[in-house]
Scaffold this motif. Structure first.
Motif, short mmCIF file in Angstrom:
data_model
loop_
_atom_site.label_atom_id
_atom_site.label_comp_id
_atom_site.label_asym_id
_atom_site.label_seq_id
_atom_site.Cartn_x
_atom_site.Cartn_y
_atom_site.Cartn_z
N ALA A 93 76.11 -46.26 4.67
CA ALA A 93 76.45 -45.86 6.03
C ALA A 93 75.38 -46.33 7.01
CB ALA A 93 76.63 -44.35 6.11
N SER A 94 74.12 -46.22 6.61
CA SER A 94 73.02 -46.68 7.46
C SER A 94 73.11 -48.18 7.69
CB SER A 94 71.69 -46.32 6.80
OG SER A 94 70.61 -46.80 7.56
N TRP A 95 73.42 -48.91 6.65
CA TRP A 95 73.57 -50.36 6.76
C TRP A 95 74.75 -50.70 7.68
CZ3 TRP A 95 77.61 -53.57 5.15
CH2 TRP A 95 77.34 -54.94 5.28
N MET A 96 75.87 -49.98 7.53
CA MET A 96 77.04 -50.26 8.37
C MET A 96 76.73 -49.96 9.84
SD MET A 96 79.52 -51.68 6.82
CE MET A 96 80.89 -51.46 7.93
N PHE A 97 75.97 -48.91 10.10
CA PHE A 97 75.60 -48.61 11.48
C PHE A 97 74.79 -49.76 12.07
CE2 PHE A 97 72.93 -47.03 14.85
CZ PHE A 97 73.77 -46.23 15.59
N ARG A 98 73.78 -50.21 11.33
CA ARG A 98 72.96 -51.34 11.82
C ARG A 98 73.80 -52.58 12.03
NH1 ARG A 98 69.72 -49.99 7.58
NH2 ARG A 98 69.98 -52.05 6.65
N PHE A 157 76.18 -40.45 13.98
CA PHE A 157 76.97 -41.20 13.02
C PHE A 157 76.73 -40.68 11.60
CE2 PHE A 157 77.64 -44.83 10.16
CZ PHE A 157 78.95 -45.16 10.47
N MET A 158 75.45 -40.56 11.24
CA MET A 158 75.11 -40.13 9.88
C MET A 158 75.54 -38.69 9.64
SD MET A 158 73.96 -42.83 8.44
CE MET A 158 73.18 -42.25 6.94
N ALA A 159 75.46 -37.82 10.65
CA ALA A 159 75.90 -36.43 10.49
C ALA A 159 77.40 -36.37 10.22
CB ALA A 159 75.54 -35.63 11.74
N GLN A 160 78.18 -37.18 10.94
CA GLN A 160 79.64 -37.18 10.72
C GLN A 160 79.98 -37.75 9.35
OE1 GLN A 160 82.06 -35.80 12.53
NE2 GLN A 160 83.58 -36.47 11.04
N VAL A 161 79.30 -38.82 8.96
CA VAL A 161 79.52 -39.41 7.63
C VAL A 161 79.17 -38.39 6.54
CG1 VAL A 161 78.71 -41.18 6.00
CG2 VAL A 161 79.28 -41.81 8.35
N HIS A 162 78.04 -37.70 6.72
CA HIS A 162 77.60 -36.69 5.75
C HIS A 162 78.64 -35.56 5.64
CE1 HIS A 162 74.75 -34.40 3.36
NE2 HIS A 162 74.98 -33.35 4.14
N ALA A 163 79.14 -35.10 6.78
CA ALA A 163 80.14 -34.03 6.77
C ALA A 163 81.43 -34.49 6.09
CB ALA A 163 80.42 -33.57 8.19
N THR A 164 81.87 -35.68 6.39
CA THR A 164 83.09 -36.21 5.77
C THR A 164 82.89 -36.41 4.27
OG1 THR A 164 83.62 -37.34 7.84
CG2 THR A 164 84.82 -38.05 5.87
N TYR A 165 81.73 -36.93 3.89
CA TYR A 165 81.43 -37.12 2.47
C TYR A 165 81.48 -35.78 1.73
CZ TYR A 165 78.92 -38.30 -1.81
OH TYR A 165 78.57 -38.46 -3.13
N ASN A 166 80.83 -34.76 2.30
CA ASN A 166 80.83 -33.44 1.66
C ASN A 166 82.23 -32.84 1.58
OD1 ASN A 166 78.11 -33.39 1.08
ND2 ASN A 166 77.56 -32.42 3.02
N GLU A 167 83.04 -33.08 2.60
CA GLU A 167 84.42 -32.59 2.58
C GLU A 167 85.21 -33.27 1.45
OE1 GLU A 167 88.25 -33.46 5.32
OE2 GLU A 167 86.43 -32.84 6.38
N LYS A 168 85.03 -34.56 1.29
CA LYS A 168 85.77 -35.31 0.27
C LYS A 168 85.34 -34.95 -1.15
CE LYS A 168 88.02 -37.85 3.19
NZ LYS A 168 89.43 -37.71 3.40
N ARG A 169 84.05 -34.69 -1.35
CA ARG A 169 83.57 -34.43 -2.71
C ARG A 169 83.79 -32.98 -3.14
NH1 ARG A 169 77.01 -34.08 -3.05
NH2 ARG A 169 76.79 -32.55 -1.41
N GLY A 170 83.90 -32.07 -2.20
CA GLY A 170 84.09 -30.66 -2.54
C GLY A 170 82.92 -30.14 -3.36
#
Length: 186
Positions: A93-98, A157-170
């Protein structure tokens, strides 16, 4: 990831997303991210053959499913365990942001966020895909712009990615690559 011109881990500029090249010393991996684990290809082929009842898997060589997986997720799945960990997701995600931050100012404006790459194929098909994908990203922009200032900082960006990742992994420790496709907007 080959469509982005990445040759493995080196395309990510390291695991920690700062360009330091850290991570080239991952056990079983060469500096360019190529697996060096003896018997890995055969084990994957055998597991896929058992899963598919022996159908669709060539008796020798690397199965097509493995090739597709490696082309798409090899740079993300650093340890090649078939799962995407939180650290792997964050590095990517960090790489994609850059990569999206064209101006290098550490924020994404709507134009940078909604930029879509042309893919091989007919110009008519690309035109429709570009229009649709760009519109989809425009609609997602407010979800990532937490403070509503029309700019997405790396932290937002990273906060939203982190939240979405946590939602998907349960409750799981990590997620599968196909679920990971829905974690990032692009």
């Amino acid at each position: 990831m080959s469509q982005f011109g990445l040759g493995g881990l080196s395309g990510l500029n390291g695991l920690n997303g700062d360009g330091s090249g850290a991570g080239a010393g991952v056990p079983g991996m060469t500096g360019d991210g190529v697996s060096n684990i003896p018997g890995l290809n055969e084990a994957i082929a055998k597991a896929l053959a058992q899963q598919n009842g022996g159908a669709g898997v060539a008796p020798s060589g690397i199965p097509e499913q493995v090739k597709v997986y490696r082309e798409q997720y090899h740079p993300v799945d650093i340890d090649q365990d078939g799962r995407i960990s939180a650290d792997e997701a964050a590095a990517y995600a960090s790489w994609m942001f850059r990569r999206r931050d064209i101006t290098g100012d550490n924020v994404l404006v709507a134009r940078e966020f909604a930029a879509v790459e042309k893919l091989p194929g007919s110009s008519d098909a690309n035109r429709q895909r570009l229009r649709t994908e760009s519109r989809r990203l425009e609609l997602l922009f407010p979800e990532f712009d937490a403070d509503g200032d029309k700019m997405i900082t790396k932290e937002e960006f990273m906060a939203q990615v982190h939240a979405t990742y946590n939602e998907k992994r349960g409750a799981a420790a990590d997620i599968d690559p196909f679920s990971f496709q829905t974690v990032l907007p692009f």
